[in-house]
Motif scaffolding. Structure first.
Motif, mmCIF file in Angstrom:
data_model
loop_
_atom_site.group_PDB
_atom_site.id
_atom_site.type_symbol
_atom_site.label_atom_id
_atom_site.label_comp_id
_atom_site.label_asym_id
_atom_site.label_seq_id
_atom_site.Cartn_x
_atom_site.Cartn_y
_atom_site.Cartn_z
ATOM 1 N N ALA A 53 4.656 6.731 -3.100
ATOM 2 C CA ALA A 53 5.282 6.629 -1.780
ATOM 3 C C ALA A 53 5.828 5.232 -1.529
ATOM 4 O O ALA A 53 6.900 5.063 -0.934
ATOM 5 C CB ALA A 53 4.275 7.004 -0.694
ATOM 6 N N THR A 54 5.097 4.210 -2.008
ATOM 7 C CA THR A 54 5.526 2.829 -1.805
ATOM 8 C C THR A 54 6.777 2.520 -2.616
ATOM 9 O O THR A 54 7.731 1.910 -2.108
ATOM 10 C CB THR A 54 4.395 1.851 -2.172
ATOM 11 O OG1 THR A 54 3.236 2.149 -1.378
ATOM 12 C CG2 THR A 54 4.819 0.414 -1.921
ATOM 13 N N VAL A 55 6.805 2.934 -3.872
ATOM 14 C CA VAL A 55 7.983 2.719 -4.714
ATOM 15 C C VAL A 55 9.190 3.423 -4.114
ATOM 16 O O VAL A 55 10.292 2.845 -4.032
ATOM 17 C CB VAL A 55 7.712 3.212 -6.151
ATOM 18 C CG1 VAL A 55 9.004 3.227 -6.967
ATOM 19 C CG2 VAL A 55 6.671 2.328 -6.829
ATOM 20 N N GLU A 56 9.012 4.668 -3.700
ATOM 21 C CA GLU A 56 10.103 5.416 -3.085
ATOM 22 C C GLU A 56 10.618 4.708 -1.836
ATOM 23 O O GLU A 56 11.837 4.570 -1.625
ATOM 24 C CB GLU A 56 9.639 6.828 -2.732
ATOM 25 C CG GLU A 56 10.724 7.674 -2.069
ATOM 26 C CD GLU A 56 10.235 9.056 -1.662
ATOM 27 O OE1 GLU A 56 10.994 9.777 -1.002
ATOM 28 O OE2 GLU A 56 9.075 9.396 -2.010
ATOM 29 N N ASN A 57 9.699 4.234 -1.011
ATOM 30 C CA ASN A 57 10.078 3.548 0.221
ATOM 31 C C ASN A 57 10.854 2.269 -0.072
ATOM 32 O O ASN A 57 11.895 1.983 0.529
ATOM 33 C CB ASN A 57 8.830 3.248 1.041
ATOM 34 C CG ASN A 57 9.124 2.956 2.503
ATOM 35 O OD1 ASN A 57 8.257 3.091 3.365
ATOM 36 N ND2 ASN A 57 10.338 2.549 2.827
ATOM 37 N N LEU A 58 10.354 1.480 -1.014
ATOM 38 C CA LEU A 58 11.021 0.225 -1.363
ATOM 39 C C LEU A 58 12.439 0.469 -1.868
ATOM 40 O O LEU A 58 13.392 -0.211 -1.461
ATOM 41 C CB LEU A 58 10.203 -0.522 -2.414
ATOM 42 C CG LEU A 58 8.906 -1.179 -1.915
ATOM 43 C CD1 LEU A 58 8.016 -1.546 -3.093
ATOM 44 C CD2 LEU A 58 9.206 -2.418 -1.062
ATOM 45 N N ILE A 59 12.587 1.447 -2.746
ATOM 46 C CA ILE A 59 13.909 1.751 -3.295
ATOM 47 C C ILE A 59 14.842 2.251 -2.196
ATOM 48 O O ILE A 59 16.003 1.816 -2.096
ATOM 49 C CB ILE A 59 13.793 2.770 -4.435
ATOM 50 C CG1 ILE A 59 13.070 2.132 -5.638
ATOM 51 C CG2 ILE A 59 15.174 3.279 -4.857
ATOM 52 C CD1 ILE A 59 12.751 3.097 -6.756
ATOM 53 N N ASN A 60 14.349 3.143 -1.356
ATOM 54 C CA ASN A 60 15.169 3.662 -0.263
ATOM 55 C C ASN A 60 15.611 2.564 0.698
ATOM 56 O O ASN A 60 16.687 2.643 1.304
ATOM 57 C CB ASN A 60 14.412 4.737 0.511
ATOM 58 C CG ASN A 60 14.226 6.013 -0.283
ATOM 59 O OD1 ASN A 60 14.904 6.224 -1.296
ATOM 60 N ND2 ASN A 60 13.314 6.871 0.148
#
Length: 255
Positions: A178-185
């Protein structure tokens, strides 16, 4: 007559003393604090949180919630954060002789450094409610935290200099996807490593855990030129960096 005059003077002196005491912004027990003195008290409380004089608080004082809300959603918060980043740029302009060997490093915290949790706290009292970790993690899993523009731009400036970026967060390892997805988004990419808390770190204070993570980096030969975080626990402890920078945040305290 003289006796009455003495009595009047004594009474006047007492009233002045009481009035002065009521204007003491640290006198939390005052029942007659007006809006002006309350504002001074809450601003003093917030500043002393930023100075790390007030530590380990679980909630923002109820009488100060509106002031914290006003600050964290104001142009002043943005200006204070942007000024911090400008000081980082000034430091970088003359501080560091980069070796170009892949061992020059910079550390960022995640929450309220790269990503903003203000949308969560808007619904949960801006620190006036005791944190419910389960609810907070459920919000994190939605991967909707917006970027903080002042650090987003600087993040890419650092990356373009060839400095390795390490993200050290107090988030749980279970939140990695979830953190990786959030950072990329949110516009972040190109970091070298995202370090999250594993099971073995659960019983450590945040400062101890982050010091441990930095120790691993220095043992691997990295030169840590700087750290940016919104909590003192992100920037204190050994091994340290050549320079640390704290962003404002008076909604919560992580020790």
């Amino acid at each position: 007559m003289a006796r009455n005059l003495v009595f009047i003077l004594a009474l006047t002196s007492l009233c002045i003393g009481l009035a002065a005491a009521d204007w003491n912004i640290l006198n939390k027990k005052s029942k007659n604090r007006d809006a002006s003195s309350l504002k001074k008290y809450c601003e003093s409380w917030r500043i002393n949180v930023e100075l790390n004089n007030i530590k380990d608080f679980e909630v923002v004082p109820q009488e100060c919630v509106d002031y914290v809300k006003h600050y964290m959603t104001s142009s002043q918060y943005t200006a204070d954060s942007e000024r911090t980043i400008e000081e980082v740029r000034l430091y970088l302009s003359s501080c560091c002789t980069l070796e170009g060997d892949g061992k020059d490093a910079w550390i960022f915290d995640v929450d309220d450094t790269l990503l903003s949790t203000i949308p969560y706290y808007k619904k949960h009292g801006f620190g006036g409610e005791k944190l419910n970790a389960t609810v907070f993690e459920s919000w994190m899993k939605q991967s909707k935290a917006p970027a903080l523009d002042h650090t987003l731009k600087f993040f890419h400036e650092i990356k373009d200099k060839g400095i390795k970026i390490f993200l050290i967060s107090s988030r749980s390892e279970t939140l990695r996807s979830a953190t990786v997805e959030n950072l990329i988004n949110a516009g972040y990419h190109g970091w070298s490593s995202l370090i999250l808390r594993g099971l073995e770190d659960d019983f450590m204070k945040v400062q101890q855990y982050k010091s441990k993570a930095r120790r691993a980096l220095t043992k691997a030969g990295y030169r840590i030129w700087g750290i940016i975080g919104d909590q003192w626990s992100s920037v204190e402890g050994l091994p340290g960096a050549k320079r640390t920078f704290k962003l404002p945040n008076s909604m919560y305290y992580l020790s």
